[in-house]
Motif scaffolding. Structure first.
Motif, PDB file in Angstrom:
ATOM      1  N   VAL A  83       0.842  -1.193   0.000  1.00 13.31           N
ATOM      2  CA  VAL A  83       0.000   0.000   0.000  1.00 13.31           C
ATOM      3  C   VAL A  83       0.880   1.246   0.000  1.00 13.31           C
ATOM      4  O   VAL A  83       0.678   2.175  -0.786  1.00 13.31           O
ATOM      5  CB  VAL A  83      -0.944   0.001   1.219  1.00 13.31           C
ATOM      6  N   GLU A  84       1.870   1.275   0.899  1.00  7.99           N
ATOM      7  CA  GLU A  84       2.786   2.420   1.003  1.00  7.99           C
ATOM      8  C   GLU A  84       4.159   1.903   1.393  1.00  7.99           C
ATOM      9  O   GLU A  84       4.275   0.952   2.176  1.00  7.99           O
ATOM     10  CB  GLU A  84       2.283   3.423   2.043  1.00  7.99           C
ATOM     11  N   LEU A  85       5.197   2.506   0.830  1.00 14.31           N
ATOM     12  CA  LEU A  85       6.578   2.106   1.103  1.00 14.31           C
ATOM     13  C   LEU A  85       7.444   3.347   1.206  1.00 14.31           C
ATOM     14  O   LEU A  85       7.450   4.191   0.297  1.00 14.31           O
ATOM     15  CB  LEU A  85       7.100   1.197  -0.016  1.00 14.31           C
ATOM     16  N   THR A  86       8.159   3.473   2.322  1.00 14.72           N
ATOM     17  CA  THR A  86       9.110   4.568   2.527  1.00 14.72           C
ATOM     18  C   THR A  86      10.494   3.982   2.716  1.00 14.72           C
ATOM     19  O   THR A  86      10.683   3.060   3.520  1.00 14.72           O
ATOM     20  CB  THR A  86       8.741   5.421   3.754  1.00 14.72           C
ATOM     21  N   VAL A  87      11.459   4.507   1.971  1.00 18.03           N
ATOM     22  CA  VAL A  87      12.840   4.036   2.036  1.00 18.03           C
ATOM     23  C   VAL A  87      13.748   5.198   2.422  1.00 18.03           C
ATOM     24  O   VAL A  87      13.620   6.303   1.877  1.00 18.03           O
ATOM     25  CB  VAL A  87      13.300   3.451   0.683  1.00 18.03           C
ATOM     26  N   HIS A  88      14.665   4.947   3.351  1.00 14.89           N
ATOM     27  CA  HIS A  88      15.725   5.890   3.701  1.00 14.89           C
ATOM     28  C   HIS A  88      17.051   5.286   3.241  1.00 14.89           C
ATOM     29  O   HIS A  88      17.418   4.183   3.684  1.00 14.89           O
ATOM     30  CB  HIS A  88      15.785   6.144   5.208  1.00 14.89           C
ATOM     31  N   VAL A  89      17.750   5.972   2.354  1.00 14.74           N
ATOM     32  CA  VAL A  89      19.070   5.535   1.902  1.00 14.74           C
ATOM     33  C   VAL A  89      20.106   6.291   2.726  1.00 14.74           C
ATOM     34  O   VAL A  89      20.115   7.522   2.741  1.00 14.74           O
ATOM     35  CB  VAL A  89      19.261   5.792   0.391  1.00 14.74           C
ATOM     36  N   ARG A  90      20.989   5.551   3.414  1.00 13.94           N
ATOM     37  CA  ARG A  90      21.893   6.173   4.392  1.00 13.94           C
ATOM     38  C   ARG A  90      23.300   6.408   3.858  1.00 13.94           C
ATOM     39  O   ARG A  90      23.977   7.332   4.296  1.00 13.94           O
ATOM     40  CB  ARG A  90      21.950   5.310   5.662  1.00 13.94           C
ATOM     41  N   CYS A  91      23.765   5.543   2.961  1.00 12.66           N
ATOM     42  CA  CYS A  91      25.085   5.752   2.356  1.00 12.66           C
ATOM     43  C   CYS A  91      25.212   4.858   1.127  1.00 12.66           C
ATOM     44  O   CYS A  91      24.410   3.938   0.930  1.00 12.66           O
ATOM     45  CB  CYS A  91      26.224   5.486   3.346  1.00 12.66           C
ATOM     46  N   ARG A  92      26.213   5.142   0.305  1.00 10.02           N
ATOM     47  CA  ARG A  92      26.454   4.327  -0.876  1.00 10.02           C
ATOM     48  C   ARG A  92      27.069   3.002  -0.457  1.00 10.02           C
ATOM     49  O   ARG A  92      28.053   2.976   0.280  1.00 10.02           O
ATOM     50  CB  ARG A  92      27.377   5.066  -1.843  1.00 10.02           C
ATOM     51  N   PRO A  93      26.496   1.892  -0.912  1.00 10.22           N
ATOM     52  CA  PRO A  93      26.976   0.585  -0.440  1.00 10.22           C
ATOM     53  C   PRO A  93      28.333   0.209  -1.015  1.00 10.22           C
ATOM     54  O   PRO A  93      28.674   0.574  -2.147  1.00 10.22           O
ATOM     55  CB  PRO A  93      25.884  -0.376  -0.923  1.00 10.22           C
ATOM     56  N   ALA A  94      29.099  -0.528  -0.213  1.00 10.76           N
ATOM     57  CA  ALA A  94      30.366  -1.081  -0.672  1.00 10.76           C
ATOM     58  C   ALA A  94      30.102  -2.227  -1.640  1.00 10.76           C
ATOM     59  O   ALA A  94      29.039  -2.846  -1.601  1.00 10.76           O
ATOM     60  CB  ALA A  94      31.185  -1.568   0.520  1.00 10.76           C
ATOM     61  N   PRO A  95      31.059  -2.542  -2.524  1.00 11.66           N
ATOM     62  CA  PRO A  95      30.872  -3.690  -3.422  1.00 11.66           C
ATOM     63  C   PRO A  95      30.666  -4.980  -2.638  1.00 11.66           C
ATOM     64  O   PRO A  95      31.167  -5.142  -1.525  1.00 11.66           O
ATOM     65  CB  PRO A  95      32.189  -3.730  -4.212  1.00 11.66           C
ATOM     66  N   GLY A  96      29.924  -5.901  -3.237  1.00  9.16           N
ATOM     67  CA  GLY A  96      29.678  -7.184  -2.598  1.00  9.16           C
ATOM     68  C   GLY A  96      28.218  -7.379  -2.272  1.00  9.16           C
ATOM     69  O   GLY A  96      27.403  -6.451  -2.369  1.00  9.16           O
ATOM     70  N   PRO A  97      27.842  -8.593  -1.876  1.00 10.23           N
ATOM     71  CA  PRO A  97      26.433  -8.886  -1.590  1.00 10.23           C
ATOM     72  C   PRO A  97      25.931  -8.128  -0.369  1.00 10.23           C
ATOM     73  O   PRO A  97      26.691  -7.792   0.545  1.00 10.23           O
ATOM     74  CB  PRO A  97      26.425 -10.397  -1.355  1.00 10.23           C
ATOM     75  N   LEU A  98      24.648  -7.867  -0.369  1.00 14.88           N
ATOM     76  CA  LEU A  98      23.983  -7.193   0.733  1.00 14.88           C
ATOM     77  C   LEU A  98      23.322  -8.224   1.641  1.00 14.88           C
ATOM     78  O   LEU A  98      23.047  -9.351   1.229  1.00 14.88           O
ATOM     79  CB  LEU A  98      22.909  -6.245   0.201  1.00 14.88           C
ATOM     80  N   ARG A  99      23.074  -7.825   2.876  1.00 14.42           N
ATOM     81  CA  ARG A  99      22.253  -8.617   3.784  1.00 14.42           C
ATOM     82  C   ARG A  99      20.991  -7.818   4.082  1.00 14.42           C
ATOM     83  O   ARG A  99      21.069  -6.652   4.466  1.00 14.42           O
ATOM     84  CB  ARG A  99      23.012  -8.906   5.079  1.00 14.42           C
ATOM     85  N   VAL A 100      19.842  -8.460   3.878  1.00  9.69           N
ATOM     86  CA  VAL A 100      18.554  -7.807   4.087  1.00  9.69           C
ATOM     87  C   VAL A 100      17.815  -8.542   5.198  1.00  9.69           C
ATOM     88  O   VAL A 100      17.681  -9.772   5.153  1.00  9.69           O
ATOM     89  CB  VAL A 100      17.711  -7.804   2.802  1.00  9.69           C
ATOM     90  N   ALA A 101      17.365  -7.799   6.189  1.00 10.18           N
ATOM     91  CA  ALA A 101      16.584  -8.363   7.297  1.00 10.18           C
ATOM     92  C   ALA A 101      15.261  -7.618   7.393  1.00 10.18           C
ATOM     93  O   ALA A 101      15.242  -6.386   7.453  1.00 10.18           O
ATOM     94  CB  ALA A 101      17.352  -8.245   8.611  1.00 10.18           C
ATOM     95  N   ILE A 102      14.154  -8.367   7.386  1.00 10.41           N
ATOM     96  CA  ILE A 102      12.819  -7.768   7.413  1.00 10.41           C
ATOM     97  C   ILE A 102      12.031  -8.389   8.570  1.00 10.41           C
ATOM     98  O   ILE A 102      12.089  -9.597   8.796  1.00 10.41           O
ATOM     99  CB  ILE A 102      12.069  -8.004   6.091  1.00 10.41           C
ATOM    100  N   THR A 103      11.316  -7.554   9.296  1.00 12.52           N
ATOM    101  CA  THR A 103      10.515  -8.035  10.421  1.00 12.52           C
ATOM    102  C   THR A 103       9.114  -7.433  10.371  1.00 12.52           C
ATOM    103  O   THR A 103       8.920  -6.311   9.897  1.00 12.52           O
ATOM    104  CB  THR A 103      11.151  -7.674  11.778  1.00 12.52           C
ATOM    105  N   THR A 104       8.161  -8.198  10.878  1.00  7.34           N
ATOM    106  CA  THR A 104       6.788  -7.723  11.089  1.00  7.34           C
ATOM    107  C   THR A 104       6.421  -7.983  12.537  1.00  7.34           C
ATOM    108  O   THR A 104       6.574  -9.101  13.026  1.00  7.34           O
ATOM    109  CB  THR A 104       5.799  -8.452  10.162  1.00  7.34           C
TER     110      THR A 104
END
Length: 298
Positions: free
Chosen positions: A243-264
């Motif tokens: 329905v709605e999504l807000t994203v805050h980008v804090r810094c430019r990521p370093a090369p390599g895979p990301l880790r994403v953690a999501i909670t409800t």
């Protein structure tokens, strides 16, 4: 004004220098090609939404956010999204679309704009699919001072995690986007795939693009909305539209895979929130998001 394609150049400083021919660089990736827009006139852009970023035939919300984010990066005087909030009005479909942007305010360090994506319905009427309001700045100009209590998620290494290719059989109509992602899910959040959801409302994964392109601020807008919904681990199934999504980008990521953690933490009245954190290979919190999503009960 003559038409101009809006996509990052592979020669920009953010691209990997000396990248392997088998590894896509920023600006020369399927993600870049599929989010590229053509400027029709100032503030108006044309794009063909790719079917490669669909889930059960609907275009993924994170991919759409990256499309609108790229349009605003062209329209505003600052390069990087700092905060971007989107309201998803109707489901987008693969095919032609128009993005219209408006500059709301420009300042020395931040500029604010809004953008909407439109498509034609079966009767030829223009329908607004998504509307965003965003503030842009220059992430490279931010100070290095970080004071945080946040910690990266503890996860097994990628080789001990599981991706869509490890499933016994694909879900019909839902695999297009997963073919374009490097996605390795933490086994402790995979109970739903075995018919034994934990009930905790957690999802964690290693994330990247399948062609090896490193992350940048725009691809972070995709990363926050690319994992299976936490509703699966609560014991629900089916489509969970944003329905709605807000994203805050804090810094430019370093090369390599990301880790994403999501909670409800709360599902009530057929709606749930998803709070996401995205961490880069340097253990930096590079993006955060919250979305409100609708779930099918019963």
């Amino acid at each position: 004004m003559s038409e101009a394609a809006i996509a990052p150049s592979a020669t920009l400083g953010s691209a990997r220098t000396g990248a392997s021919p088998s590894r896509a660089a920023i600006g020369d990736s399927e993600f870049d090609r599929d989010t590229a827009l053509t400027r029709r006139e100032p503030g108006v852009y044309d794009i063909e939404l790719s079917a490669g970023w669909t889930i059960i035939s609907a275009v993924n919300g994170g991919y759409l956010l990256a499309v609108l984010g790229r349009a605003l990066a062209d329209a505003l005087p600052h390069p990087d999204p700092f905060t971007i909030s989107a309201h998803y009005l109707t489901a987008s479909q693969p095919g032609p679309a128009v993005v219209r942007t408006e500059t709301v305010r420009t300042g020395r360090t931040l500029s604010t704009g809004q953008a909407s994506l439109f498509q034609l319905d079966e009767q030829g009427n223009e329908v607004e699919r998504i509307r965003v309001l965003a503030s842009y700045g220059d992430l490279g100009a931010l100070p290095d001072d970080v004071r945080t209590a946040a910690r990266p998620p503890q996860m097994p290494p990628p080789e001990q995690c599981f991706g869509p290719q490890d499933a016994p059989s694909p879900v019909p109509g839902s695999s297009a986007i997963t073919d374009r992602l490097f996605l390795k899910l933490d086994p402790s959040t995979l109970g739903w795939a075995l018919g034994k959801p934990s009930g905790k409302g957690e999802m964690r994964a290693w994330f990247g693009l399948a062609d090896g392109r490193d992350a940048d601020p725009l691809s972070l807008l995709l990363a926050v909305d690319a994992l299976p919904p936490t509703a699966f681990e609560i014991g629900l199934s089916g489509w969970v539209p944003t329905v709605e999504l807000t994203v805050h980008v804090r810094c430019r990521p370093a090369p390599g895979p990301l880790r994403v953690a999501i909670t409800t933490r709360n599902l009530a009245g057929g709606f749930l929130e998803e709070d996401a954190e995205v961490w880069d290979s340097a253990d930096r919190l590079v993006a955060q998001s919250r979305q409100l999503a609708r779930v099918r009960l019963g």
